[in-house]
Design a protein around this motif. Structure first.
Motif, PDB file in Angstrom:
ATOM      1  N   ARG A   1      11.501 -27.704 -16.350  1.00  0.00           N
ATOM      2  CA  ARG A   1      10.147 -28.069 -15.909  1.00  0.00           C
ATOM      3  C   ARG A   1       9.204 -26.882 -16.082  1.00  0.00           C
ATOM      4  NH1 ARG A   1      12.404 -30.895 -10.612  1.00  0.00           N
ATOM      5  NH2 ARG A   1      13.198 -28.777 -10.455  1.00  0.00           N
ATOM      6  N   LEU A   2       7.976 -27.214 -16.442  1.00  0.00           N
ATOM      7  CA  LEU A   2       6.945 -26.180 -16.541  1.00  0.00           C
ATOM      8  C   LEU A   2       6.352 -25.982 -15.154  1.00  0.00           C
ATOM      9  CD1 LEU A   2       5.219 -24.469 -18.594  1.00  0.00           C
ATOM     10  CD2 LEU A   2       3.600 -26.357 -18.549  1.00  0.00           C
ATOM     11  N   ILE A   3       6.340 -24.728 -14.704  1.00  0.00           N
ATOM     12  CA  ILE A   3       5.755 -24.445 -13.382  1.00  0.00           C
ATOM     13  C   ILE A   3       4.386 -23.817 -13.617  1.00  0.00           C
ATOM     14  CG2 ILE A   3       6.143 -23.326 -11.135  1.00  0.00           C
ATOM     15  CD1 ILE A   3       8.552 -24.971 -11.911  1.00  0.00           C
ATOM     16  N   VAL A   4       3.375 -24.454 -13.031  1.00  0.00           N
ATOM     17  CA  VAL A   4       2.014 -23.935 -13.213  1.00  0.00           C
ATOM     18  C   VAL A   4       1.347 -23.742 -11.848  1.00  0.00           C
ATOM     19  CG1 VAL A   4       1.694 -25.071 -15.463  1.00  0.00           C
ATOM     20  CG2 VAL A   4       0.991 -26.268 -13.375  1.00  0.00           C
ATOM     21  N   GLU A   5       0.312 -22.908 -11.877  1.00  0.00           N
ATOM     22  CA  GLU A   5      -0.466 -22.731 -10.653  1.00  0.00           C
ATOM     23  C   GLU A   5      -1.781 -23.464 -10.845  1.00  0.00           C
ATOM     24  OE1 GLU A   5      -0.637 -18.620  -9.040  1.00  0.00           O
ATOM     25  OE2 GLU A   5      -2.795 -19.049  -9.071  1.00  0.00           O
ATOM     26  N   HIS A   6      -2.057 -24.355  -9.912  1.00  0.00           N
ATOM     27  CA  HIS A   6      -3.302 -25.114 -10.006  1.00  0.00           C
ATOM     28  C   HIS A   6      -3.963 -25.097  -8.625  1.00  0.00           C
ATOM     29  CE1 HIS A   6      -6.149 -28.208 -11.084  1.00  0.00           C
ATOM     30  NE2 HIS A   6      -5.786 -28.910 -10.027  1.00  0.00           N
TER      31      HIS A   6
ATOM     32  N   GLY B   1       1.145 -16.904 -18.347  1.00  0.00           N
ATOM     33  CA  GLY B   1       0.176 -16.176 -17.516  1.00  0.00           C
ATOM     34  C   GLY B   1      -1.263 -16.544 -17.835  1.00  0.00           C
ATOM     35  N   GLU B   2      -1.470 -17.430 -18.815  1.00  0.00           N
ATOM     36  CA  GLU B   2      -2.841 -17.821 -19.167  1.00  0.00           C
ATOM     37  C   GLU B   2      -3.159 -19.208 -18.621  1.00  0.00           C
ATOM     38  OE1 GLU B   2      -3.945 -17.252 -23.300  1.00  0.00           O
ATOM     39  OE2 GLU B   2      -2.390 -15.719 -23.477  1.00  0.00           O
ATOM     40  N   VAL B   3      -4.446 -19.496 -18.539  1.00  0.00           N
ATOM     41  CA  VAL B   3      -4.877 -20.812 -18.043  1.00  0.00           C
ATOM     42  C   VAL B   3      -4.997 -21.763 -19.234  1.00  0.00           C
ATOM     43  CG1 VAL B   3      -6.737 -22.074 -16.896  1.00  0.00           C
ATOM     44  CG2 VAL B   3      -6.057 -19.809 -16.062  1.00  0.00           C
TER      45      VAL B   3
ATOM     46  N   LEU C   1      -5.877 -30.937 -15.676  1.00  0.00           N
ATOM     47  CA  LEU C   1      -5.674 -29.832 -14.739  1.00  0.00           C
ATOM     48  C   LEU C   1      -5.801 -28.519 -15.489  1.00  0.00           C
ATOM     49  CD1 LEU C   1      -2.302 -31.016 -13.120  1.00  0.00           C
ATOM     50  CD2 LEU C   1      -4.599 -31.463 -12.259  1.00  0.00           C
ATOM     51  N   LEU C   2      -6.680 -27.661 -15.025  1.00  0.00           N
ATOM     52  CA  LEU C   2      -6.705 -26.315 -15.593  1.00  0.00           C
ATOM     53  C   LEU C   2      -5.674 -25.514 -14.825  1.00  0.00           C
ATOM     54  CD1 LEU C   2     -10.493 -25.623 -16.135  1.00  0.00           C
ATOM     55  CD2 LEU C   2      -8.750 -26.151 -17.830  1.00  0.00           C
ATOM     56  N   SER C   3      -4.615 -25.111 -15.494  1.00  0.00           N
ATOM     57  CA  SER C   3      -3.492 -24.518 -14.777  1.00  0.00           C
ATOM     58  C   SER C   3      -3.029 -23.243 -15.443  1.00  0.00           C
ATOM     59  CB  SER C   3      -2.283 -25.459 -14.776  1.00  0.00           C
ATOM     60  OG  SER C   3      -2.674 -26.787 -14.751  1.00  0.00           O
ATOM     61  N   LYS C   4      -2.579 -22.321 -14.597  1.00  0.00           N
ATOM     62  CA  LYS C   4      -2.040 -21.058 -15.137  1.00  0.00           C
ATOM     63  C   LYS C   4      -0.530 -21.207 -15.302  1.00  0.00           C
ATOM     64  CE  LYS C   4      -2.883 -16.421 -13.942  1.00  0.00           C
ATOM     65  NZ  LYS C   4      -2.968 -15.447 -12.873  1.00  0.00           N
ATOM     66  N   ILE C   5      -0.029 -20.888 -16.503  1.00  0.00           N
ATOM     67  CA  ILE C   5       1.414 -21.034 -16.746  1.00  0.00           C
ATOM     68  C   ILE C   5       2.178 -19.909 -16.052  1.00  0.00           C
ATOM     69  CG2 ILE C   5       3.210 -21.079 -18.502  1.00  0.00           C
ATOM     70  CD1 ILE C   5       1.348 -22.333 -20.372  1.00  0.00           C
ATOM     71  N   LYS C   6       3.088 -20.305 -15.151  1.00  0.00           N
ATOM     72  CA  LYS C   6       3.852 -19.302 -14.387  1.00  0.00           C
ATOM     73  C   LYS C   6       5.246 -19.075 -14.980  1.00  0.00           C
ATOM     74  CE  LYS C   6       2.503 -17.876 -10.866  1.00  0.00           C
ATOM     75  NZ  LYS C   6       1.695 -16.655 -10.678  1.00  0.00           N
TER      76      LYS C   6
ATOM     77  N   TYR D   1      13.563 -16.926 -22.603  1.00  0.00           N
ATOM     78  CA  TYR D   1      12.629 -18.006 -22.969  1.00  0.00           C
ATOM     79  C   TYR D   1      11.232 -17.672 -22.421  1.00  0.00           C
ATOM     80  CZ  TYR D   1      10.733 -22.804 -23.299  1.00  0.00           C
ATOM     81  OH  TYR D   1       9.957 -23.915 -23.570  1.00  0.00           O
ATOM     82  N   GLU D   2      11.197 -17.298 -21.145  1.00  0.00           N
ATOM     83  CA  GLU D   2       9.906 -17.002 -20.510  1.00  0.00           C
ATOM     84  C   GLU D   2       9.195 -15.843 -21.187  1.00  0.00           C
ATOM     85  OE1 GLU D   2      11.012 -18.361 -16.134  1.00  0.00           O
ATOM     86  OE2 GLU D   2      10.089 -16.388 -16.249  1.00  0.00           O
ATOM     87  N   LYS D   3       9.993 -14.840 -21.549  1.00  0.00           N
ATOM     88  CA  LYS D   3       9.412 -13.640 -22.166  1.00  0.00           C
ATOM     89  C   LYS D   3       8.692 -13.988 -23.474  1.00  0.00           C
ATOM     90  CE  LYS D   3      11.183  -9.371 -23.950  1.00  0.00           C
ATOM     91  NZ  LYS D   3      12.151  -9.482 -24.998  1.00  0.00           N
ATOM     92  N   ASN D   4       9.158 -15.031 -24.128  1.00  0.00           N
ATOM     93  CA  ASN D   4       8.596 -15.371 -25.444  1.00  0.00           C
ATOM     94  C   ASN D   4       7.751 -16.635 -25.417  1.00  0.00           C
ATOM     95  OD1 ASN D   4       9.830 -13.230 -27.046  1.00  0.00           O
ATOM     96  ND2 ASN D   4      11.740 -14.157 -26.364  1.00  0.00           N
ATOM     97  N   MET D   5       7.275 -16.966 -24.224  1.00  0.00           N
ATOM     98  CA  MET D   5       6.504 -18.214 -24.100  1.00  0.00           C
ATOM     99  C   MET D   5       5.044 -18.035 -24.509  1.00  0.00           C
ATOM    100  SD  MET D   5       7.356 -20.099 -20.594  1.00  0.00           S
ATOM    101  CE  MET D   5       6.436 -21.612 -20.524  1.00  0.00           C
TER     102      MET D   5
END
Ligand code: BTN
Length: 245
Positions: free
Chosen positions: A224-229, A198-200, A212-217, A190-194
Motif C-alpha cells: 500500500r502507498l502511504i501518503v500524508e493528506h 517526500g513530494e506532493v 487528494l494532494l498528498s505527500k508520498i511517505k 524500494y522506498e529509496k528508489n521511489m
C-alpha cells in the motif's frame, strides 16, 4: 538461473507462458523473450506497444507457495522492480520506481511490468511479464503518458540478450534477499528508489473521484502507498487510486 528461449514473433509472452503452464508442457526456469510481440498486454487491460525488432518483451514464471504460506505478492512485485531498477542503473540509466510497478527515467516510462497468477493442477504460478523500451526512438512522441527508451538515454543500441544477462544477475541478487524473508531490506531499497518520495502529488480516489494532494511517505509490506493528506496518514492499494501525472 533461467533457460532462455527466443520467440521470433508472439502475440504476448505472458499468454504464451500461461498456455504452456496450463498444458503442463513447460520446462522449469524458462524465460522467453521476443522483439516482436504483436498483442502485448499492459495493466488495466491496456495494450502494450513495442516497436518490432527494436524493443524487448520477456516473461518468466515462479511457483508460488499455497495461500496461507509465506507469500507476499507485493514484496515479490517490489523485488522485480528493484531488479529492473538495478539493471537500468548498471546500464547508466537513472531510473526511479513509480508506485506500484512502473520504471521511469527522466520522468518518462521506460519499462512496464505485468504480474499475473494462474492455477495449474495443484500449483499456483506467478507470471512475470516485462516490457522494455530498448532501442526504439521515443524522444519526440507526444502522449499523455510519455515514454523514453534505453537508447534515447545512452545513445547506443543494447542487444536484447545483453539486457537480459544484466537483468538475470540483478534478479538473482534481489530474489535471494526476498527468499531469505528479508522483507525489510526489500522495502527500504524500494522506498529509496521511489519516484517523488517526500513530494506532493495529485491522487484521485476512485471510490469517490476525489482528488487528494498528498505527500508520498512510504509503502508498507502489503504494497500500500502511504501518503500524508491534511496532516493525517492514508494508505491505498493500487486499485484504489489513480496517480495523476
Ligand atoms: C504496463 O505498464 O501496463 C505493463 C506492461 C507489461 C508488458 C509486458 S511485455 C511482456 C509481457 N507480455 C505481455 O503481453 N505483457 C507483458
Amino acid at each position: 538461473m533461467f533457460h532462455r528461449k527466443h520467440l521470433p514473433v508472439v502475440e504476448s509472452t505472458n499468454d504464451w507462458l500461461k498456455k504452456k503452464l496450463e498444458e503442463g508442457t513447460i520446462e522449469n526456469n524458462l524465460l522467453i523473450f521476443t522483439q516482436n510481440q504483436t498483442k502485448g498486454r499492459g495493466q488495466f487491460d491496456r495494450q502494450w506497444h513495442m516497436e518490432p525488432d527494436l524493443d524487448l518483451a520477456f516473461s518468466f514464471f515462479i511457483e508460488v507457495p499455497k495461500v496461507g504460506e509465506n507469500f507476499l505478492p507485493a514484496i515479490h512485485s517490489m523485488t522485480v522492480c528493484l531488479a529492473l531498477h538495478n539493471t537500468f542503473d548498471r546500464l547508466g540509466i537513472p531510473a526511479l520506481i513509480k508506485w506500484p510497478n512502473d520504471l521511469l527515467a527522466h520522468g518518462k516510462k521506460i519499462s512496464g511490468i505485468l504480474l499475473e497468477s494462474i492455477l495449474s493442477g495443484k500449483k499456483i504460478y506467478l507470471i512475470n511479464g516485462i516490457g522494455i523500451n530498448l532501442n526504439s526512438a521515443r524522444k519526440d512522441k507526444q502522449s499523455n503518458y510519455p515514454s523514453i527508451s534505453v537508447k534515447d538515454i545512452i545513445c547506443r543500441d543494447v542487444l536484447a540478450e545483453d539486457f537480459i544477462d544484466v537483468f538475470e544477475e540483478s534478479f538473482k541478487f534481489f530474489y535471494s534477499i526476498y527468499n531469505r524473508d528479508d522483507h525489510a531490506t526489500i522495502l527500504s531499497a524500494y522506498e529509496k528508489n521511489m519516484y517523488k518520495l517526500g513530494e506532493v502529488i495529485a491522487l484521485k480516489e476512485l471510490k469517490n473521484n476525489q482528488i487528494l494532494l498528498s505527500k508520498i511517505k512510504c509503502v508498507d509490506a502489503q504494497g500500500r502507498l502511504i501518503v500524508e493528506h491534511e496532516e493525517s496518514l492514508k494508505s491505498f492499494h493500487s486499485g484504489e487510486v489513480k496517480w495523476l501525472m
